[in-house]
Enzyme design. Structure first.
Site, mmCIF file in Angstrom:
data_model
loop_
_atom_site.group_PDB
_atom_site.id
_atom_site.type_symbol
_atom_site.label_atom_id
_atom_site.label_comp_id
_atom_site.label_asym_id
_atom_site.label_seq_id
_atom_site.Cartn_x
_atom_site.Cartn_y
_atom_site.Cartn_z
ATOM 1 N N ARG A 97 26.488 55.672 23.928
ATOM 2 C CA ARG A 97 25.763 54.258 23.140
ATOM 3 C C ARG A 97 25.388 55.277 22.352
ATOM 4 N NH1 ARG A 97 21.283 52.425 22.859
ATOM 5 N NH2 ARG A 97 21.019 49.829 23.701
ATOM 6 N N LYS B 258 17.704 59.577 18.376
ATOM 7 C CA LYS B 258 16.295 59.473 19.535
ATOM 8 C C LYS B 258 15.413 60.783 18.689
ATOM 9 C CE LYS B 258 17.644 57.345 22.950
ATOM 10 N NZ LYS B 258 17.469 57.269 24.706
#
Length: 428
Positions: free
Chosen positions: A256, A218
């Protein structure tokens, strides 16, 4: 930070979209996606999270029917191969179809806010098939301008919002034991706010639910690395692995990630370090136990009443009377309650003086997963023996659920329960 001792669940990301921010549609083809899902398991993923709609800023919305056309063949093929599959979706219809295809997790980044029907689907799946519902926090599809990132206290507000979503899910019929929370890093949160949420993970864990961390590749990682705008998101995999290890140390239930191999290696190192630290603490506890032994009139009654409860532990195994059960395998869900005197642990805040529930869970999973047998009664006896093998455990109540048993009539669950005492307790 104090580690939980249990290795977090590694959820491998499998995007079957043409416009994913991280892999650019590499696995959009069905055969490539199925092969990648199998590969992720081989690299160390316990769960494969299959998504058919990108939630990156600027992504085009996808209809539920188009999404299902992308994900269902992949989910079905992986589930039939014995892979634990999660469906990453905002759509209730997709979630329901994915569960029918074999998915064991519903991962909704909106926490049920996007589609009003999602909580009903999650409730039915939770009750009838022990499917877990991952509740994410968001304020909408990520906004690159951060116009909705106006938090006065990002940790407190996200914790409060997720608490409300969990309460709504339980009110709709979702089994609380099957809820997982995700703080939604990157969803209307600046990079700085994302790091605040990670640093405040203990406040989210205090709600009593497992916590999933999804920081993989991210933007917040790129900002921390001060990378060039043209840098590929794959260059953030090492940073992701570091976050995974730190999340494990902070007690995250799962992570994740895209790069399963790197995260698995980082978690192995973290686990070795944490295990050595626990061993040192245990030895110290043994040396001091004689001088700090508690003796009070209330102790006998406390010993009989104190207990540790572990519910909803899912294990994929190959038990069953029928040959196809042994060949294909299926889910088993374990509830374990052990009685143990918790006073010494509480008095010294000493992990070594109690039963480590992470290690108990791992031992139970190992016991259920090995040596196929015909009956879940046999499995229950095996688990009880394992639980009674932990130091200080006086008795164990074990329930083994077989929610996918080959019963032709409609049913919610079938289970057996055994209650066993340690030999010295039985004798007394």
């Amino acid at each position: 930070m104090t580690g939980s001792g249990a290795r977090p669940v590694v959820m491998g990301v499998l995007n079957v979209t043409p416009d994913s921010f991280s892999d650019g549609g590499v696995y959009a083809r069905e055969d490539a996606a199925i092969a990648r899902g199998r590969e992720l398991v081989g690299l160390g993923a316990e769960v494969v999270d299959v998504g058919g709609e990108s939630t990156r800023p600027g992504a085009m919305p996808v209809t539920s029917s188009d999404e299902q056309a992308r994900v269902l063949p992949v989910i079905r093929a992986l589930a039939e191969a014995g892979v634990a599959v999660s469906v990453d979706t905002l759509h209730a219809a997709t979630a329901a179809a994915a569960v029918d295809a074999g998915a064991r997790y519903i991962n909704d980044v909106s926490g049920g806010l996007h589609d009003p029907g999602m909580l009903g689907v999650a409730a039915e799946a939770s009750r009838n098939r022990a499917v877990r519902f991952i509740i994410g926090h968001w304020r909408g599809v990520p906004d690159p301008g951060h116009e909705r990132s106006d938090y006065a206290d990002v940790v407190g507000e996200v914790v409060a919002a997720l608490s409300q979503r969990a309460e709504a899910a339980v009110a709709a019929g979702v089994d609380a034991a099957h809820i997982v929370l995700d703080p939604g890093l990157g969803f209307d949160k600046t990079g700085a706010q994302g790091w605040q949420l990670l640093a405040g993970l203990a406040e989210l864990r205090a709600l009593g639910y497992p916590v999933l961390i999804g920081a993989s590749r991210k933007r917040m990682l790129g900002e921390a690395l001060a990378e060039e705008p043209s840098t590929s998101p794959t260059e953030r995999d090492l940073a992701t692995s570091v976050v995974s290890a730190l999340a494990a140390e902070a007690g995250a239930w799962g992570v994740r990630v895209h790069d399963v191999r790197g995260t698995s290696q980082a978690l192995a190192v973290q686990a070795a370090w944490s295990s050595a630290r626990r061993g040192d603490a245990q030895q110290s506890g043994y040396r001091q136990s004689g001088a700090h032994r508690i003796a009070s009139p209330e102790r006998v009654s406390a010993e009989s009443a104190d207990r540790i409860t572990l519910t909803g532990l899912e294990v994929f195994a190959h038990h069953g009377v029928f040959e196809f059960e042994r060949a294909q395998g299926q889910r088993f869900v374990i509830d374990a309650e052990v009685t143990v005197d918790l006073a010494p642990a509480a008095a010294g805040d000493a992990l070594a003086r109690t039963v480590h529930y992470g290690e108990l869970a791992e031992a139970i999973a190992d016991a259920v997963g090995r040596d196929p047998v015909d009956l879940i009664e046999t499995v229950a006896e095996r688990v009880a023996a394992v639980a009674l093998g932990f130091a200080g455990v006086r008795s164990a109540r074990i329930t083994v659920h077989k929610p996918d048993a080959p019963i032709e009539l409609p049913f919610a669950d079938v289970a057996v329960t055994v209650v066993r005492a340690a030999r010295n307790q039985a004798a007394s």
